[in-house]
Design an enzyme around this catalytic site. Structure first.
Site, PDB file in Angstrom:
ATOM      1  N   TYR A  17     113.565  10.095   3.224  1.00 50.25           N
ATOM      2  CA  TYR A  17     114.959  10.405   3.556  1.00 50.25           C
ATOM      3  C   TYR A  17     115.899   9.274   3.173  1.00 50.25           C
ATOM      4  O   TYR A  17     117.107   9.465   3.088  1.00 50.25           O
ATOM      5  CB  TYR A  17     115.115  10.703   5.057  1.00 50.25           C
ATOM      6  N   ASP A  74     108.479  19.230  15.255  1.00 51.83           N
ATOM      7  CA  ASP A  74     109.064  20.546  15.551  1.00 51.83           C
ATOM      8  C   ASP A  74     107.973  21.567  15.864  1.00 51.83           C
ATOM      9  O   ASP A  74     108.126  22.387  16.769  1.00 51.83           O
ATOM     10  CB  ASP A  74     109.902  21.059  14.366  1.00 51.83           C
ATOM     11  N   ASP A 115     109.055  14.813  11.019  1.00 51.28           N
ATOM     12  CA  ASP A 115     110.131  15.775  11.227  1.00 51.28           C
ATOM     13  C   ASP A 115     109.531  17.167  11.448  1.00 51.28           C
ATOM     14  O   ASP A 115     109.873  17.883  12.396  1.00 51.28           O
ATOM     15  CB  ASP A 115     111.029  15.757   9.975  1.00 51.28           C
ATOM     16  N   LYS A 150      99.240  11.666   3.664  1.00 52.72           N
ATOM     17  CA  LYS A 150      98.630  12.439   2.575  1.00 52.72           C
ATOM     18  C   LYS A 150      98.070  11.448   1.552  1.00 52.72           C
ATOM     19  O   LYS A 150      98.557  11.343   0.418  1.00 52.72           O
ATOM     20  CB  LYS A 150      99.679  13.363   1.932  1.00 52.72           C
ATOM     21  N   ASP A 161      98.525  17.797   6.361  1.00 53.16           N
ATOM     22  CA  ASP A 161      98.475  19.269   6.327  1.00 53.16           C
ATOM     23  C   ASP A 161      97.379  19.777   7.268  1.00 53.16           C
ATOM     24  O   ASP A 161      97.583  20.751   8.010  1.00 53.16           O
ATOM     25  CB  ASP A 161      98.286  19.793   4.894  1.00 53.16           C
TER      26      ASP A 161
END
Ligand code: NAD
Length: 370
Positions: A142, A254, A250, A193, A226
């Protein structure tokens, strides 16, 4: 006892309504909980724009930098949709996070037994769930440079974001996760990852090194992000603390949060580095939800996310673990008794207003401490 200074920034929309309820809780702890909080109040978001032409004034910013903890409501609303980009309501929140260097975002996912049936998952998968996601908040894709859209000159454009992490950023966020795990069930799962990203390889190495260097008493597990997402919805109770980067955090926070129900129930904390002299961290506590303009002014807002955010302040800024546990118990007790704001009520169930829910939690604090 030394007073602790809180800066209350209610913001806009329901931010103002839920802040009134947390004030009742703070007053209870001052009067009957053996604590001494001094509160000051400021403007942020649209309300600051209306008063000062910017999303937070320099005076309020200075108060935020000096206080022991910021208690933040929510910002935004259609009224300010057309204000210039750099003074839009969210700019106040971003400025606070940036200037206070709040690099660690903590989002618990707790399933209150009384709300277990409201989850999209089966009761036995989530009943008793209590996990904590620690998300790196100031680095990664970001913020990394270059970040741009370039014209390739052949009718094509290229969008570029850059995932960058330096050793110190990974060390400090994993340190926070290990320390928090020690106060819980002593397990950290690090998610990245590394199979496809160099930043993931470094993340994995530095988390292992940080563990080796000072936290070998904490159980550490590594998981690809993942696979972690899958495990979160398959069997979330296997986790205690999850530490991950800004982007994965992020999304994963959620997912974890929604395992347990409404936006109106979700608190968060954002922490900075410990001060070199006092050892205290800068900190801001806020509900995950926004200013909910669709219900603002109707008395329908659920104040629990805001009140549970204050419980996190008791726990993480003031180390008042017993007081935080008491507040969490009071919230669970009102839910057990069937009190529901509209967002967490099942069809046909009677509902209470924002202030009735706040009053009930305060009454429960009285009852539990009698
Ligand atoms: P929102 O979180 O404000 O609302 C989403 C939905 O959830 C709405 O239907 C709302 O009524 C409901 N809801 C949210 N909190 C609730 C509560 N405590 N009790 C009961 N119901 C609740 O998100 P949105 O509608 O996408 O955004 C509204 C405004 O808030 C926008 O201006 C947005 O930019 C801003 N926003 C601010 C923050 C923040 O201040 N941290 C976060 C998200 C959105």
């Amino acid at each position: 006892m030394a007073s602790q200074n809180l800066l209350l920034l209610p913001g806009d929309g329901i931010g103002q309504e839920i802040m009134l309820e947390v004030k009742k809780v703070i007053a209870w702890y001052n009067a009957k909980g053996g604590m001494s909080f001094e509160t000051d109040e400021g403007l942020v978001g649209g309300s600051a724009y209306d008063a000062h032409g910017k999303a937070i004034s320099e005076e309020d910013m200075a108060k935020a930098m000096a206080c022991d903890a910021v208690i933040f409501g929510a910002v935004g609303g259609p009224k300010w949709d057309d204000v210039p980009y750099d003074v839009r309501p969210e700019a106040g929140l971003l400025r606070l996070r940036k200037d206070m260097e709040l690099f660690a975002n903590l989002r618990p996912a707790i399933c209150y037994p009384a709300l277990a049936d409201a989850s999209s998952l089966k009761r036995d998968v989530i009943e008793g769930l209590d996990i904590l996601i620690v998300r790196e908040l100031t680095g990664g894709v970001y913020f990394g440079e270059p970040k741009e859209i370039i014209d390739l000159g052949n009718g094509q454009k290229r969008g570029i974001d850059t995932q960058v992490y330096d050793t110190y950023e990974i060390e400090r966020i994993s340190g926070v996760a290990f320390e928090l795990a020690r106060t819980r069930r002593n397990k950290v799962t690090s998610m990245e990852k590394r199979n496809v990203m160099k930043s993931g390889v470094l993340w994995n190495e530095v988390v292992s090194q940080t563990h080796q260097n000072g936290y070998q008493d904490v159980e550490l597990e590594h998981m690809l992000a993942d696979a972690g997402g899958m495990q979160l919805v398959r069997w979330p109770k296997q986790f205690d603390v999850i530490v991950t980067d800004n982007l994965f955090g992020d999304m994963l926070s959620d997912v974890a949060a929604m395992l347990t129900g409404s936006l109106g129930m979700l608190p968060s904390a954002s922490l900075g580095a410990p001060d070199g002299v006092t050892g205290k961290r800068k900190a801001m506590y806020e509900p995950v939800h926004g200013s909910a303009p669709d219900i603002a002014g109707t008395g329908a807002a659920n104040p629990i996310a805001m009140i549970a955010s204050f419980s996190m302040a008791l726990r993480y800024s003031f180390e008042e673990v017993a007081a935080a546990d008491l507040l969490d118990k009071a919230i669970a007790a009102v839910l057990d008794k069937g009190l529901r704001t509209k967002d967490i009520a099942s069809e046909g169930q009677a509902t209470v207003s924002t202030s009735e829910m706040g009053d009930a939690i305060v009454a429960e604090l009285d009852a539990l401490s009698a």
